[in-house]
Design a protein around this motif. Structure first.
Motif, PDB file in Angstrom:
ATOM      1  N   UNK A  95       0.815  -1.209   0.000  1.00  0.00           N
ATOM      2  CA  UNK A  95       0.000   0.000   0.000  1.00  0.00           C
ATOM      3  C   UNK A  95       0.853   1.265   0.000  1.00  0.00           C
ATOM      4  N   UNK A  96       2.079   1.137   0.463  1.00  0.00           N
ATOM      5  CA  UNK A  96       2.945   2.313   0.548  1.00  0.00           C
ATOM      6  C   UNK A  96       3.475   2.756  -0.821  1.00  0.00           C
ATOM      7  N   UNK A  97       3.460   1.833  -1.807  1.00  0.00           N
ATOM      8  CA  UNK A  97       4.020   2.139  -3.120  1.00  0.00           C
ATOM      9  C   UNK A  97       3.282   3.314  -3.756  1.00  0.00           C
ATOM     10  N   UNK A  98       1.972   3.155  -3.873  1.00  0.00           N
ATOM     11  CA  UNK A  98       1.159   4.179  -4.519  1.00  0.00           C
ATOM     12  C   UNK A  98       1.149   5.462  -3.697  1.00  0.00           C
ATOM     13  N   UNK A  99       1.131   5.316  -2.375  1.00  0.00           N
ATOM     14  CA  UNK A  99       1.135   6.494  -1.505  1.00  0.00           C
ATOM     15  C   UNK A  99       2.395   7.317  -1.717  1.00  0.00           C
ATOM     16  N   UNK A 100       3.526   6.654  -1.902  1.00  0.00           N
ATOM     17  CA  UNK A 100       4.783   7.358  -2.112  1.00  0.00           C
ATOM     18  C   UNK A 100       4.772   8.129  -3.429  1.00  0.00           C
ATOM     19  N   UNK A 101       4.212   7.512  -4.489  1.00  0.00           N
ATOM     20  CA  UNK A 101       4.118   8.188  -5.779  1.00  0.00           C
ATOM     21  C   UNK A 101       3.148   9.373  -5.688  1.00  0.00           C
ATOM     22  N   UNK A 102       2.020   9.149  -5.048  1.00  0.00           N
ATOM     23  CA  UNK A 102       1.021  10.219  -4.908  1.00  0.00           C
ATOM     24  C   UNK A 102       1.604  11.406  -4.131  1.00  0.00           C
ATOM     25  N   UNK A 103       2.354  11.109  -3.108  1.00  0.00           N
ATOM     26  CA  UNK A 103       2.978  12.166  -2.312  1.00  0.00           C
ATOM     27  C   UNK A 103       3.933  13.004  -3.162  1.00  0.00           C
ATOM     28  N   UNK A 104       4.654  12.348  -4.050  1.00  0.00           N
ATOM     29  CA  UNK A 104       5.590  13.062  -4.926  1.00  0.00           C
ATOM     30  C   UNK A 104       4.854  14.001  -5.868  1.00  0.00           C
ATOM     31  N   UNK A 105       3.726  13.561  -6.400  1.00  0.00           N
ATOM     32  CA  UNK A 105       2.958  14.410  -7.308  1.00  0.00           C
ATOM     33  C   UNK A 105       2.326  15.586  -6.568  1.00  0.00           C
ATOM     34  N   UNK A 106       1.806  15.335  -5.373  1.00  0.00           N
ATOM     35  CA  UNK A 106       1.203  16.412  -4.583  1.00  0.00           C
ATOM     36  C   UNK A 106       2.246  17.475  -4.254  1.00  0.00           C
ATOM     37  N   UNK A 107       3.466  17.022  -3.966  1.00  0.00           N
ATOM     38  CA  UNK A 107       4.550  17.948  -3.624  1.00  0.00           C
ATOM     39  C   UNK A 107       5.247  18.515  -4.864  1.00  0.00           C
ATOM     40  N   UNK A 108       4.741  18.121  -6.044  1.00  0.00           N
ATOM     41  CA  UNK A 108       5.343  18.542  -7.314  1.00  0.00           C
ATOM     42  C   UNK A 108       6.835  18.216  -7.353  1.00  0.00           C
ATOM     43  N   UNK A 109       7.144  17.001  -6.872  1.00  0.00           N
ATOM     44  CA  UNK A 109       8.542  16.573  -6.765  1.00  0.00           C
ATOM     45  C   UNK A 109       8.804  15.306  -7.587  1.00  0.00           C
ATOM     46  N   UNK A 110       7.896  14.985  -8.505  1.00  0.00           N
ATOM     47  CA  UNK A 110       7.977  13.714  -9.220  1.00  0.00           C
ATOM     48  C   UNK A 110       9.083  13.682 -10.275  1.00  0.00           C
ATOM     49  N   UNK A 111       9.651  14.830 -10.614  1.00  0.00           N
ATOM     50  CA  UNK A 111      10.712  14.857 -11.629  1.00  0.00           C
ATOM     51  C   UNK A 111      12.103  14.637 -11.037  1.00  0.00           C
ATOM     52  N   UNK A 112      12.179  14.432  -9.715  1.00  0.00           N
ATOM     53  CA  UNK A 112      13.460  14.193  -9.048  1.00  0.00           C
ATOM     54  C   UNK A 112      13.429  12.831  -8.360  1.00  0.00           C
ATOM     55  N   UNK A 113      14.603  12.196  -8.272  1.00  0.00           N
ATOM     56  CA  UNK A 113      14.685  10.905  -7.587  1.00  0.00           C
ATOM     57  C   UNK A 113      14.244  11.047  -6.136  1.00  0.00           C
ATOM     58  N   UNK A 114      13.625  10.003  -5.628  1.00  0.00           N
ATOM     59  CA  UNK A 114      13.154  10.009  -4.248  1.00  0.00           C
ATOM     60  C   UNK A 114      14.340  10.041  -3.276  1.00  0.00           C
TER      61      UNK A 114
END
Length: 376
Positions: free
Chosen positions: A16-35
């Motif tokens: 369940x954490x997989x999708x949450x981590x991706x969603x968090x990146x999009x909300x923070x507008x941080x999806x273009x950078x490595x986690x």
């Protein structure tokens, strides 16, 4: 078709954490950078190493060979029983693969076979830790030191595996992990290059960034950005790194879950081994439950068992075909290098269904059908 069950060979790991981590990146507008959490995970996991996310383990292997700057006649010893990416990493960098045999109990490259393959042109050995089980690391390190050659760990299957309480990937001059959809921890497609030899740091950093001096520019040791050597864009898709981060948080749970299934297989199938009807993998305490396999008495028996399982709705798979005897590999094969034991595994090894959150009932059903096959 008498399908009693429906048990697939594999299901990709998902938490369940997989999708949450991706969603968090999009909300923070941080999806273009490595986690950053995922990067920090591996900085802690390999505290004495440089770790770089790659778009695949194949790319990590190619980069590992590239930075050795091998010449056309240079040789790299690889197992004949292994995935084609190992061989491609060598030939794509202009060197020559030399095929060594494996230990039939573990599937790992055999030290004595490596020793027999070494010539004055040998520059490196790539050793696969098959099924997440470590090779004879101390023996191979000693051999490589004595011969003055590089040791590269193909630890593609090894996240969560260890040797002397140290994670696999810590021991070679360079090492590679995989996060493709078949691995214990997955982001669909991805990898990791681990640099344990500080003398290779600069070359790796340059190759990783398209052959530029970007790392040196960022740390202030160079004033201008420029192209300085061969390289490529080996980077992971940033979104994949966010997905991976969710799974890394559950690594301990994922590993323990798979090991429960692995150990149950071993316990229930051991009576068949005791009767001499099949051979099981070594039961060691340092692997990660990545693959459960058995070795049959012949290729015909392996194929009959595979078909017998499939007719009853259970899907099992063989593994690698011989690199040394493949259509392309034949041109590199040395007639004096025997790979007989590798050939045996190619024709007689069968991998059983195993995935995260596989139930005990599923394991028992698989064993029930295997036992039925041998009772006949």
């Amino acid at each position: 078709m008498n399908s009693l069950y429906h048990i697939p060979f594999h299901k990709p790991t998902y938490t369940k954490q997989d999708l949450a981590s991706v969603e968090q990146a999009f909300v923070a507008e941080n999806w273009s950078k490595d986690n950053e959490e995922a990067k920090e995970f591996f900085r802690q996991y390999y505290p004495n190493s440089l770790t770089l996310f790659t778009n695949s383990c194949s790319s990590a292997l190619e980069m590992a060979i590239r930075v050795l700057e091998l010449k056309a006649d240079d040789e790299v010893i690889i197992p004949a029983f292994g995935y084609v990416a190992v061989a491609n990493a060598v030939v794509n960098n202009g060197a020559v693969p030399v095929f060594a045999d494996v230990d039939p109990k573990s599937g790992n490259i055999d030290i004595k076979s490596i020793e027999a393959c070494i010539t004055n042109r040998t520059k490196a050995v790539i050793a696969i830790h098959y099924a997440g089980n470590p090779i004879d690391i101390e023996g191979l390190q000693k051999l490589c030191r004595g011969a003055g050659i590089f040791f590269i760990e193909d630890a593609a299957q090894c996240i969560g595996s260890s040797y002397n309480h140290q994670p696999l990937g810590s021991f070679g001059h360079l090492a590679c992990l995989s996060f493709d959809y078949m691995k214990n921890v997955s982001c669909g497609q991805g990898g990791l290059l681990i640099v344990n030899d500080k003398n290779l740091l600069s070359k790796v950093q340059t190759a990783y960034d398209n052959g530029t001096n970007r790392f040196a520019l960022l740390n202030g040791t160079q004033k201008y950005f420029e192209w300085v050597s061969k390289g490529n864009n080996y980077r992971i898709n940033p979104i994949a790194s966010h997905f991976l981060n969710g799974q890394l948080k559950g690594l301990k749970q994922i590993t323990e879950d798979r090991l429960r299934s692995w150990r149950l297989y071993y316990e229930l199938l051991f009576p068949l081994q005791a009767k001499g009807q099949l051979t099981l993998p070594e039961n060691r305490n340092c692997h990660n439950g990545h693959i459960f396999f058995l070795v049959t008495s012949s290729a015909d028996v392996r194929n009959e068992l595979r078909n017998y399982l499939r007719e009853r709705g259970i899907f099992s798979e063989h593994h690698y075909t011989s690199l040394a005897h493949s259509a392309y590999g034949m041109q590199f094969a040395h007639n004096n290098n025997s790979v007989q034991l590798s050939e045996r595994l190619c024709h007689q090894l069968l991998r059983l269904p195993l995935w995260y959150q596989m139930t005990e009932d599923d394991v028992r059903k698989v064993v029930e059908v295997i036992s039925s096959f041998y009772s006949k």
